[in-house]
Design a protein around this motif. Structure first.
Motif, short mmCIF file in Angstrom:
data_model
loop_
_atom_site.label_atom_id
_atom_site.label_comp_id
_atom_site.label_asym_id
_atom_site.label_seq_id
_atom_site.Cartn_x
_atom_site.Cartn_y
_atom_site.Cartn_z
N ASP A 97 0.82 -1.22 0.00
CA ASP A 97 0.00 0.00 0.00
C ASP A 97 0.85 1.27 0.00
N ARG A 98 2.16 1.11 -0.14
CA ARG A 98 3.06 2.27 -0.29
C ARG A 98 3.68 2.30 -1.69
N LEU A 99 3.12 1.49 -2.61
CA LEU A 99 3.67 1.38 -3.97
C LEU A 99 2.63 1.79 -5.01
N ALA A 100 3.11 2.31 -6.14
CA ALA A 100 2.23 2.50 -7.31
C ALA A 100 2.99 2.00 -8.54
N VAL A 101 2.23 1.54 -9.51
CA VAL A 101 2.81 0.98 -10.75
C VAL A 101 3.24 2.13 -11.67
N LEU A 102 4.41 1.96 -12.31
CA LEU A 102 4.90 2.97 -13.25
C LEU A 102 4.48 2.63 -14.67
N PRO A 103 3.91 3.61 -15.38
CA PRO A 103 3.63 3.37 -16.80
C PRO A 103 4.93 3.39 -17.60
N GLU A 104 4.84 2.94 -18.83
CA GLU A 104 6.03 2.77 -19.69
C GLU A 104 6.82 4.06 -19.85
N HIS A 105 6.11 5.20 -19.93
CA HIS A 105 6.79 6.45 -20.28
C HIS A 105 7.27 7.28 -19.10
N VAL A 106 7.21 6.72 -17.89
CA VAL A 106 7.78 7.43 -16.73
C VAL A 106 9.01 6.64 -16.29
#
Ligand SMILES: NC(=O)c1ccc[n+]([C@@H]2O[C@H](COP(=O)([O-])OP(=O)(O)OC[C@H]3O[C@@H](n4cnc5c(N)ncnc54)[C@H](OP(=O)(O)O)[C@@H]3O)[C@@H](O)[C@H]2O)c1
Length: 308
Positions: A97-106
């Protein structure tokens, strides 16, 4: 694995040292850290915490072991996260709950700049409620939180005035959305609906005289280390103001950390929010960067790449 370790009693404040692999709880993923950033608040922690402590809050990298409880991103996913400590290392265990997924372009460097400064700016601005058309004054505008707050406030439709310490620190702030940049808070014109105050001392004293009746001053830092002289008489003509504190470790009841990180990442991907990176270098260059941040030489965030 290698990690940055606190060495407050030595000649150098930190060392890159071989340490044990992270201990992992069921709700934690193990992230291979590719980049991390440094916050002013961590300078104070390095001085206070004991020898051997492993610092590091802002990280971006790749999940190398999914959480045992099945929550959060799968192995192989690129993520950004806000750790409590231990993030300036080749691997860190982080609650999902302290993580977020990174999209390809970040990329990892952009992502590593976001967690503490970005989520703090987001949450602090929520105290201003509807920002459309409001006048906002931001002290410490040239720093990490400041550069995020300027952008997010402008995106929300506020008219932003930034306060910086010297003219060259104003660089880039208008491009980020500030309509005015001043070098002394005393030079601010008119009253403000919302003031974000992180310098403390005389700056906060001045802020009390610049707030509109029923306006909000969010106090979230004390970069100057000074105490704030205060008298009720400062507030004649500023009735009904709210002096609101913000501490990032205090949970927000309206949103989760993952959701806030995802909001920031989405804005970066859409080109609406710039990761304000003032220095991007290897973690082997950490000590000079630490000094530069302390001395107010970095325009925004210092980001470090981890090598293997
Ligand atoms: N409450 C929380 O949860 C929370 C979360 C994040 C940050 N913070 C606090 O918010 C503040 C800003 O954090 P940050 O990461 O954005 O730091 P930063 O990047 O180092 O920026 C700090 C800014 O403060 C200004 N400043 C003015 N007087 C200063 C002084 N006497 N000493 C040092 N800086 C001074 C500097 O502007 P000029 O160089 O233009 O003068 C600098 O741009 C810090 O106090 C930090 O501890 C609090």
């Amino acid at each position: 694995m290698l990690a940055i370790v606190n060495t407050p009693r030595n000649e150098t404040p930190i060392e890159l040292r071989e340490v044990a692999e992270p201990q992992v709880a069921d709700d934690e993923a193990i992230v291979e850290v590719r980049a991390f950033s440094l916050n002013r608040g961590e300078l104070a922690l390095l001085a206070r915490r004991p020898e051997g402590w492993q610092p590091g809050q802002d990280i971006a990298g790749i999940v190398v072991k999914r959480a045992a409880d099945g929550s959060g991103p799968e192995t192989g996913t690129h993520v950004v996260g806000l750790a409590e400590q231990g993030g300036w290392a080749q691997r860190v265990a982080l609650a999902t709950d302290r993580l977020a997924v990174l999209p390809e372009h970040v990329n990892f460097a952009q992502a590593a700049a976001l967690p503490m400064a970005g989520h703090a700016a987001l949450r602090i601005l929520r105290f201003g409620d509807m920002l459309l058309g409001k006048r906002i004054l931001i002290t410490g505008a040239a720093g990490g939180v400041g550069r995020f707050a300027v952008q997010l406030a402008a995106l929300a439709g506020a008219e932003v005035t930034g306060v910086v310490g010297r003219p060259e620190r104003a660089e880039g702030l208008r491009e980020l959305g500030a309509s005015e940049v001043i070098t002394q808070i005393e030079r601010a014109q008119g009253l403000f609906d919302v003031i974000l105050e992180s310098v403390g001392g005389a700056s906060l004293t001045s802020a009390l005289q610049l707030i509109t009746p029923h306006g909000t001053i969010v106090v979230f830092g004390n970069s100057s280390g000074e105490e704030t002289p205060f008298s009720l008489y400062h507030l004649f003509g500023h009735e009904g103001i709210r002096l609101q504190t913000f501490f990032s470790y205090h949970p927000d009841t309206t949103t989760t950390l993952s959701a806030d990180l995802a909001t920031l990442v989405t804005l970066v991907e859409a080109g609406k929010l710039r990761a304000p990176i003032g220095l991007e270098t290897s973690w082997h260059e950490f000590i000079p960067a630490l000094t530069a941040l302390q001395d107010r030489q970095i325009q925004g965030k210092a980001v470090f790449h981890v090598s293997f």
